[in-house]
Write a protein that holds these residues in place. Structure first.
Motif, PDB file in Angstrom:
ATOM      1  N   MET A   1       0.843  -1.206   0.000  1.00 57.83           N
ATOM      2  CA  MET A   1       0.000   0.000   0.000  1.00 57.83           C
ATOM      3  C   MET A   1       0.875   1.252   0.000  1.00 57.83           C
ATOM      4  N   LYS A   2       1.951   1.197   0.777  1.00 60.23           N
ATOM      5  CA  LYS A   2       2.867   2.343   0.839  1.00 60.23           C
ATOM      6  C   LYS A   2       3.431   2.627  -0.563  1.00 60.23           C
ATOM      7  N   ALA A   3       3.802   1.544  -1.250  1.00 62.38           N
ATOM      8  CA  ALA A   3       4.379   1.701  -2.593  1.00 62.38           C
ATOM      9  C   ALA A   3       3.365   2.312  -3.572  1.00 62.38           C
ATOM     10  N   MET A   4       2.081   2.226  -3.219  1.00 58.82           N
ATOM     11  CA  MET A   4       1.061   2.809  -4.106  1.00 58.82           C
ATOM     12  C   MET A   4       0.748   4.253  -3.746  1.00 58.82           C
ATOM     13  N   GLY A   5       1.541   4.831  -2.827  1.00 62.67           N
ATOM     14  CA  GLY A   5       1.353   6.248  -2.516  1.00 62.67           C
ATOM     15  C   GLY A   5       0.262   6.508  -1.497  1.00 62.67           C
ATOM     16  N   THR A   6       0.161   5.632  -0.503  1.00 62.86           N
ATOM     17  CA  THR A   6      -0.830   5.875   0.558  1.00 62.86           C
ATOM     18  C   THR A   6      -0.130   6.093   1.894  1.00 62.86           C
ATOM     19  N   GLU A   7      -0.865   6.670   2.836  1.00 67.34           N
ATOM     20  CA  GLU A   7      -0.398   6.747   4.227  1.00 67.34           C
ATOM     21  C   GLU A   7      -0.957   5.537   4.963  1.00 67.34           C
ATOM     22  N   ILE A   8      -0.164   4.990   5.888  1.00 67.23           N
ATOM     23  CA  ILE A   8      -0.611   3.774   6.578  1.00 67.23           C
ATOM     24  C   ILE A   8      -0.857   4.042   8.068  1.00 67.23           C
ATOM     25  N   LEU A   9      -2.055   3.684   8.521  1.00 68.22           N
ATOM     26  CA  LEU A   9      -2.372   3.660   9.956  1.00 68.22           C
ATOM     27  C   LEU A   9      -2.603   2.196  10.316  1.00 68.22           C
ATOM     28  N   TYR A  10      -2.433   1.855  11.577  1.00 74.92           N
ATOM     29  CA  TYR A  10      -2.753   0.468  11.926  1.00 74.92           C
ATOM     30  C   TYR A  10      -3.144   0.334  13.381  1.00 74.92           C
ATOM     31  N   TRP A  11      -3.867  -0.755  13.631  1.00 71.10           N
ATOM     32  CA  TRP A  11      -4.154  -1.188  14.992  1.00 71.10           C
ATOM     33  C   TRP A  11      -3.878  -2.688  15.036  1.00 71.10           C
TER      34      TRP A  11
ATOM     35  N   TYR B   1       0.624   3.831  14.602  1.00 70.99           N
ATOM     36  CA  TYR B   1      -0.254   3.024  15.448  1.00 70.99           C
ATOM     37  C   TYR B   1      -1.282   3.926  16.117  1.00 70.99           C
ATOM     38  N   LEU B   2      -2.557   3.539  16.066  1.00 74.47           N
ATOM     39  CA  LEU B   2      -3.621   4.313  16.721  1.00 74.47           C
ATOM     40  C   LEU B   2      -4.600   3.353  17.378  1.00 74.47           C
ATOM     41  N   PRO B   3      -5.390   3.841  18.349  1.00 75.78           N
ATOM     42  CA  PRO B   3      -6.463   2.995  18.868  1.00 75.78           C
ATOM     43  C   PRO B   3      -7.401   2.587  17.723  1.00 75.78           C
ATOM     44  N   LEU B   4      -8.032   1.439  17.896  1.00 80.59           N
ATOM     45  CA  LEU B   4      -8.867   0.863  16.827  1.00 80.59           C
ATOM     46  C   LEU B   4      -9.861   1.875  16.231  1.00 80.59           C
ATOM     47  N   ASP B   5     -10.650   2.507  17.086  1.00 77.98           N
ATOM     48  CA  ASP B   5     -11.683   3.399  16.556  1.00 77.98           C
ATOM     49  C   ASP B   5     -11.080   4.603  15.825  1.00 77.98           C
ATOM     50  N   ASP B   6      -9.903   5.036  16.270  1.00 77.56           N
ATOM     51  CA  ASP B   6      -9.254   6.167  15.583  1.00 77.56           C
ATOM     52  C   ASP B   6      -8.770   5.757  14.197  1.00 77.56           C
ATOM     53  N   VAL B   7      -8.319   4.519  14.061  1.00 77.35           N
ATOM     54  CA  VAL B   7      -7.924   4.036  12.724  1.00 77.35           C
ATOM     55  C   VAL B   7      -9.136   4.113  11.798  1.00 77.35           C
ATOM     56  N   LEU B   8     -10.292   3.676  12.306  1.00 75.87           N
ATOM     57  CA  LEU B   8     -11.506   3.703  11.475  1.00 75.87           C
ATOM     58  C   LEU B   8     -11.880   5.143  11.100  1.00 75.87           C
ATOM     59  N   LYS B   9     -11.768   6.022  12.088  1.00 76.23           N
ATOM     60  CA  LYS B   9     -12.169   7.424  11.837  1.00 76.23           C
ATOM     61  C   LYS B   9     -11.247   8.099  10.836  1.00 76.23           C
ATOM     62  N   GLU B  10      -9.954   7.799  10.908  1.00 73.91           N
ATOM     63  CA  GLU B  10      -8.988   8.577  10.117  1.00 73.91           C
ATOM     64  C   GLU B  10      -8.622   7.972   8.767  1.00 73.91           C
ATOM     65  N   SER B  11      -9.113   6.759   8.485  1.00 70.57           N
ATOM     66  CA  SER B  11      -8.731   6.101   7.217  1.00 70.57           C
ATOM     67  C   SER B  11      -9.782   6.328   6.133  1.00 70.57           C
ATOM     68  N   ASP B  12      -9.347   6.222   4.887  1.00 73.63           N
ATOM     69  CA  ASP B  12     -10.301   6.209   3.764  1.00 73.63           C
ATOM     70  C   ASP B  12     -10.658   4.777   3.397  1.00 73.63           C
ATOM     71  N   ILE B  13      -9.674   3.903   3.596  1.00 75.75           N
ATOM     72  CA  ILE B  13      -9.850   2.476   3.257  1.00 75.75           C
ATOM     73  C   ILE B  13      -9.386   1.689   4.479  1.00 75.75           C
ATOM     74  N   VAL B  14     -10.211   0.750   4.945  1.00 72.69           N
ATOM     75  CA  VAL B  14      -9.790  -0.080   6.084  1.00 72.69           C
ATOM     76  C   VAL B  14      -9.659  -1.523   5.603  1.00 72.69           C
ATOM     77  N   VAL B  15      -8.515  -2.119   5.906  1.00 74.65           N
ATOM     78  CA  VAL B  15      -8.272  -3.513   5.485  1.00 74.65           C
ATOM     79  C   VAL B  15      -8.211  -4.397   6.734  1.00 74.65           C
ATOM     80  N   LEU B  16      -9.016  -5.462   6.725  1.00 69.34           N
ATOM     81  CA  LEU B  16      -9.041  -6.378   7.868  1.00 69.34           C
ATOM     82  C   LEU B  16      -8.094  -7.542   7.616  1.00 69.34           C
ATOM     83  N   ALA B  17      -7.076  -7.652   8.475  1.00 72.19           N
ATOM     84  CA  ALA B  17      -6.106  -8.751   8.343  1.00 72.19           C
ATOM     85  C   ALA B  17      -5.941  -9.419   9.705  1.00 72.19           C
ATOM     86  N   LEU B  18      -7.080  -9.596  10.376  1.00 71.99           N
ATOM     87  CA  LEU B  18      -7.070 -10.176  11.726  1.00 71.99           C
ATOM     88  C   LEU B  18      -7.462 -11.644  11.671  1.00 71.99           C
ATOM     89  N   PRO B  19      -7.041 -12.432  12.671  1.00 71.28           N
ATOM     90  CA  PRO B  19      -7.544 -13.811  12.747  1.00 71.28           C
ATOM     91  C   PRO B  19      -8.933 -13.824  13.387  1.00 71.28           C
TER      92      PRO B  19
END
Ligand SMILES: O=C(O)C(=O)CO
Length: 333
Positions: A165-175, A191-209
């Protein structure tokens, strides 16, 4: 005595050949729970894919079963608690499919924002009569470039997604459960608290188990934080409350959802099918590249054989099993 092993899906031939050198193998393609209950008593080991549920009612009949080797990173399809109680070792694969799954996550994201799957259906159905139809019909297409991408879950797959994603010219937030200084340094992920990641992102990717803690982690409340945003899921279907998600799409709060996974798989009908423009849906195959499948097969076979040799594989999921049945009691090779 040679161990008896059942493989419950179509594993690649090379790893299967390797397994056959050491064990008598039956390939039983996608048995139902009832079918599996009837035969499970014959086997010392199982190799299973995410589409092979192994619930407690099967394990209760698994008199001689010593090991379930998951041909996947996820193991939520196996009742690990019951397996542990019964002294059955459960293993998973690690490090062999991160690149394949991350690549797929990026593919889903691009397809979602640029409407590639929709456009493919459009042209095949003979609707491309002029440029005007496309220009007037395909409204609101966005680039991934310049967006803020929030990644939930920063394990090996999350990190591989972050790099791409970084290579595609995006900023990365994560929880994630814990902070990952390596990826913060490598791609400037914040790194941000979960809800802040949701608030501040345009696209959210779920990579959780899928765990008890992550069940419906994207629920009605959190979907409110995703107003006007996109959601991509390559983790597990149960991370998302699909009913609430469909409602958010219907009310045009969520801009789009791309997913490889569903709450109940396989899927033949789904309310999401009605949202052709807003969704990209794929049948749980993010890890299914030739390269990843071969590597996964060999690792799953190695894990299974390690347990039967009385060793403890690094990717043992239920370490508590060692107290219930120590490795020397499992050893048969
Ligand atoms: O390995 C897994 O758990 C997968 O679901 C691959 O897509």
């Amino acid at each position: 005595m040679r161990p008896k092993v059942a493989v419950l899906f179509k594993m690649k031939s090379k790893p299967l050949e390797e397994l056959k050198k050491w064990a008598d193998v039956d390939v039983i393609l996608y048995p139902s729970v009832e079918e599996l209950k009837k035969v499970i008593g014959k086997y010392d080991g199982l190799i299973v894919s995410p589409l092979n549920p192994v619930p407690g009612e099967v394990l209760e009949r698994a008199g001689r079963l010593k090991v379930i080797s998951c041909h996947s990173a996820g193991y939520d399809h196996v009742d690990v608690e019951t397996a542990t109680r019964k002294g059955i070792y459960v293993t998973k694969v690690a490090g062999v499919l991160s690149e394949a799954v991350a690549e797929f996550a990026v593919g889903l994201t691009i397809a979602l924002l640029r409407k590639i799957a929709y456009a493919d259906r459009f042209i095949r159905s003979g609707k491309w009569d002029s440029h005007r139809t496309v220009w007037s019909g395909f409204k609101g297409i966005e680039t991934v470039y310049g967006k803020t991408v929030g990644i939930l879950g920063m394990g090996a797959i999350g990190k591989a997604i972050a790099r791409r994603m970084k290579a595609m010219g995006t900023e990365i937030l994560y929880w994630s459960r814990s902070r990952k200084p390596d990826i913060e340094e490598e791609v400037g992920a914040r790194y941000l608290p979960l809800d802040d990641v949701l608030k501040e992102s345009d696209i959210v990717v779920l990579a959780l188990p899928a765990t008890k803690e992550t069940y419906h982690i994207i629920n009605e409340e959190r979907l409110k934080l995703l107003e006007g945003k996109y959601l991509v899921n390559i983790g597990r279907g149960t991370l998302v409350d699909e009913k609430a998600l469909v409602k958010a799409l219907k009310e045009r709060r969520l801009k789009g959802y791309a997913t490889d996974v569903f709450e109940n798989e396989p899927v033949r009908e789904h309310e999401l099918f009605d949202y052709e423009w807003e969704t990209v849906l794929t049948p749980h195959y993010a890890g299914l590249s030739k390269e990843a499948m071969k590597d996964m097969g060999f690792q799953a076979v190695r894990n299974l054989l390690a347990v039967l040799r009385g060793e403890v594989p690094e990717t043992l999921v239920n370490r508590e099993v060692l107290k219930v049945r120590p490795p020397e009691e499992v050893k048969m090779l």
